[in-house]
Motif scaffolding. Structure first.
Motif, PDB file in Angstrom:
ATOM      1  N   GLY A 117      37.272  -0.709  48.813  1.00  0.00           N
ATOM      2  CA  GLY A 117      37.322   0.410  49.748  1.00  0.00           C
ATOM      3  C   GLY A 117      36.879  -0.021  51.131  1.00  0.00           C
ATOM      4  O   GLY A 117      36.680  -1.206  51.397  1.00  0.00           O
ATOM      5  N   PRO A 118      36.704   0.955  52.041  1.00  0.00           N
ATOM      6  CA  PRO A 118      36.209   0.635  53.377  1.00  0.00           C
ATOM      7  C   PRO A 118      34.796   0.054  53.297  1.00  0.00           C
ATOM      8  O   PRO A 118      33.992   0.483  52.482  1.00  0.00           O
ATOM      9  CB  PRO A 118      36.206   1.983  54.095  1.00  0.00           C
ATOM     10  CG  PRO A 118      37.122   2.841  53.300  1.00  0.00           C
ATOM     11  CD  PRO A 118      37.063   2.361  51.897  1.00  0.00           C
ATOM     12  N   GLU A 119      34.501  -0.913  54.156  1.00  0.00           N
ATOM     13  CA  GLU A 119      33.210  -1.618  54.064  1.00  0.00           C
ATOM     14  C   GLU A 119      32.028  -0.696  54.301  1.00  0.00           C
ATOM     15  O   GLU A 119      30.991  -0.835  53.677  1.00  0.00           O
ATOM     16  CB  GLU A 119      33.148  -2.764  55.052  1.00  0.00           C
ATOM     17  CG  GLU A 119      31.865  -3.556  54.898  1.00  0.00           C
ATOM     18  CD  GLU A 119      31.561  -4.434  56.079  1.00  0.00           C
ATOM     19  OE1 GLU A 119      30.667  -5.286  55.936  1.00  0.00           O
ATOM     20  OE2 GLU A 119      32.175  -4.273  57.131  1.00  0.00           O
ATOM     21  N   ASP A 120      32.152   0.272  55.178  1.00  0.00           N
ATOM     22  CA  ASP A 120      31.008   1.131  55.453  1.00  0.00           C
ATOM     23  C   ASP A 120      30.658   2.017  54.262  1.00  0.00           C
ATOM     24  O   ASP A 120      29.590   2.609  54.219  1.00  0.00           O
ATOM     25  CB  ASP A 120      31.251   1.985  56.697  1.00  0.00           C
ATOM     26  CG  ASP A 120      32.516   2.805  56.602  1.00  0.00           C
ATOM     27  OD1 ASP A 120      33.332   2.538  55.707  1.00  0.00           O
ATOM     28  OD2 ASP A 120      32.685   3.711  57.423  1.00  0.00           O
ATOM     29  N   GLU A 121      31.533   2.081  53.284  1.00  0.00           N
ATOM     30  CA  GLU A 121      31.273   2.863  52.085  1.00  0.00           C
ATOM     31  C   GLU A 121      30.844   1.967  50.920  1.00  0.00           C
ATOM     32  O   GLU A 121      30.757   2.440  49.799  1.00  0.00           O
ATOM     33  CB  GLU A 121      32.533   3.632  51.677  1.00  0.00           C
ATOM     34  CG  GLU A 121      33.075   4.539  52.752  1.00  0.00           C
ATOM     35  CD  GLU A 121      32.140   5.677  53.084  1.00  0.00           C
ATOM     36  OE1 GLU A 121      31.316   6.050  52.230  1.00  0.00           O
ATOM     37  OE2 GLU A 121      32.216   6.175  54.211  1.00  0.00           O
ATOM     38  N   ARG A 179      37.220   3.188  46.344  1.00  0.00           N
ATOM     39  CA  ARG A 179      36.131   4.127  46.627  1.00  0.00           C
ATOM     40  C   ARG A 179      36.088   4.434  48.111  1.00  0.00           C
ATOM     41  O   ARG A 179      36.174   3.550  48.942  1.00  0.00           O
ATOM     42  CB  ARG A 179      34.797   3.543  46.197  1.00  0.00           C
ATOM     43  CG  ARG A 179      34.732   3.232  44.732  1.00  0.00           C
ATOM     44  CD  ARG A 179      33.345   2.759  44.346  1.00  0.00           C
ATOM     45  NE  ARG A 179      33.315   2.356  42.962  1.00  0.00           N
ATOM     46  CZ  ARG A 179      33.182   3.189  41.942  1.00  0.00           C
ATOM     47  NH1 ARG A 179      33.073   4.470  42.159  1.00  0.00           N
ATOM     48  NH2 ARG A 179      33.159   2.750  40.706  1.00  0.00           N
ATOM     49  N   GLU A 180      35.941   5.708  48.407  1.00  0.00           N
ATOM     50  CA  GLU A 180      35.730   6.130  49.793  1.00  0.00           C
ATOM     51  C   GLU A 180      34.977   7.450  49.769  1.00  0.00           C
ATOM     52  O   GLU A 180      34.752   8.028  48.715  1.00  0.00           O
ATOM     53  CB  GLU A 180      37.053   6.244  50.556  1.00  0.00           C
ATOM     54  CG  GLU A 180      38.082   7.127  49.952  1.00  0.00           C
ATOM     55  CD  GLU A 180      39.415   7.016  50.680  1.00  0.00           C
ATOM     56  OE1 GLU A 180      39.482   6.372  51.739  1.00  0.00           O
ATOM     57  OE2 GLU A 180      40.384   7.564  50.176  1.00  0.00           O
ATOM     58  N   THR A 185      35.667   8.035  43.792  1.00  0.00           N
ATOM     59  CA  THR A 185      36.884   7.297  43.482  1.00  0.00           C
ATOM     60  C   THR A 185      38.091   8.161  43.762  1.00  0.00           C
ATOM     61  O   THR A 185      38.061   9.373  43.649  1.00  0.00           O
ATOM     62  CB  THR A 185      36.914   6.863  42.001  1.00  0.00           C
ATOM     63  OG1 THR A 185      36.876   8.014  41.194  1.00  0.00           O
ATOM     64  CG2 THR A 185      35.749   5.958  41.676  1.00  0.00           C
ATOM     65  N   LYS A 186      39.157   7.505  44.174  1.00  0.00           N
ATOM     66  CA  LYS A 186      40.412   8.190  44.463  1.00  0.00           C
ATOM     67  C   LYS A 186      41.499   7.534  43.631  1.00  0.00           C
ATOM     68  O   LYS A 186      41.518   6.326  43.462  1.00  0.00           O
ATOM     69  CB  LYS A 186      40.789   8.060  45.952  1.00  0.00           C
ATOM     70  CG  LYS A 186      39.802   8.671  46.894  1.00  0.00           C
ATOM     71  CD  LYS A 186      40.124  10.098  47.095  1.00  0.00           C
ATOM     72  CE  LYS A 186      39.174  10.654  48.167  1.00  0.00           C
ATOM     73  NZ  LYS A 186      39.409  12.014  48.446  1.00  0.00           N
ATOM     74  N   GLN A 187      42.395   8.324  43.115  1.00  0.00           N
ATOM     75  CA  GLN A 187      43.544   7.791  42.397  1.00  0.00           C
ATOM     76  C   GLN A 187      44.780   8.162  43.193  1.00  0.00           C
ATOM     77  O   GLN A 187      44.923   9.293  43.626  1.00  0.00           O
ATOM     78  CB  GLN A 187      43.619   8.337  40.993  1.00  0.00           C
ATOM     79  CG  GLN A 187      42.499   7.805  40.132  1.00  0.00           C
ATOM     80  CD  GLN A 187      42.737   8.104  38.667  1.00  0.00           C
ATOM     81  OE1 GLN A 187      43.755   8.627  38.302  1.00  0.00           O
ATOM     82  NE2 GLN A 187      41.790   7.737  37.841  1.00  0.00           N
TER      83      GLN A 187
END
Length: 192
Positions: A117-121, A179-180, A185-187
């Motif tokens: 996911g994005p690094e900040d997350e 993950r964000e 979690t996102k599907q």
């Protein structure tokens, strides 16, 4: 048919980087001159006319040679780019040194990714071996956690929006790996 996506990431060129690159060539010339001067003193003769080795000159020659090799190999890192290629569910990262030499840094099947996911997350643990595969510190980065031979790794990449979406929606990415929004979690559907 699987899509092939490519992205090239270039570091921001500054005057300091250009000056360091030019300075590396000046330093190489000076090191070669020093090597030639020290090489002249390696072989000599004793007072009796027997051949002798000048140890201080030999040591200086070896030190200058080692330094010249380090400068020669290190100068290409001042002009480095990364190529990210996503094809057939595999993300491959190449480092391009000085626009000529291409070295593969990572080949990662998305099926082996455990968390991304994005690094900040990022919520990965500190026991991971981190691989910095980006050039610009202020760019948006993404992380991919994976395991190899029992060791856990995390690759930090500077992906553009199109490539990040392609990774997020890839069929090969395990469900719940992306993950964000603070670790949710996102599907997503697969690419067709």
């Amino acid at each position: 048919m699987e899509r092939r996506l490519e992205q090239t990431v270039q570091g921001r060129t500054t005057g300091a980087k250009r000056a360091l690159y030019a300075g590396a060539y000046v330093l190489l010339v000076l090191l070669v001159i020093g090597m030639l001067v020290s090489a002249a003193g390696i072989l000599g003769e004793t007072e009796a006319g027997k051949p002798a080795i000048g140890w201080p000159s030999l040591i200086l020659f070896l030190l200058l040679t080692a330094l010249a090799i380090c400068v020669w190999l290190g100068k290409d890192r001042l002009r480095m780019e990364y190529d990210y290629v996503l094809q057939d569910g595999t993300l491959v990262v190449f480092a391009i040194l000085n626009g000529r030499r291409r070295k593969q840094r990572l080949q990662l099947p998305l099926a082996s990714v455990t968390d991304c996911g994005p690094e900040d997350e990022t919520n990965c643990k500190a026991d991971l071996r981190r691989h910095r595969l980006y050039l610009n510190a202020d760019a948006r980065r993404y992380y991919l956690c994976y395991g190899v031979n029992g060791a856990r790794h995390m690759a930090l990449l500077e992906l553009n929006v199109e490539l990040a979406d392609a990774v997020r929606t890839a069929r090969e990415l395990p469900a719940g790996a992306w993950r964000e929004n603070k670790g949710e979690t996102k599907q997503y559907g697969s690419l067709s």
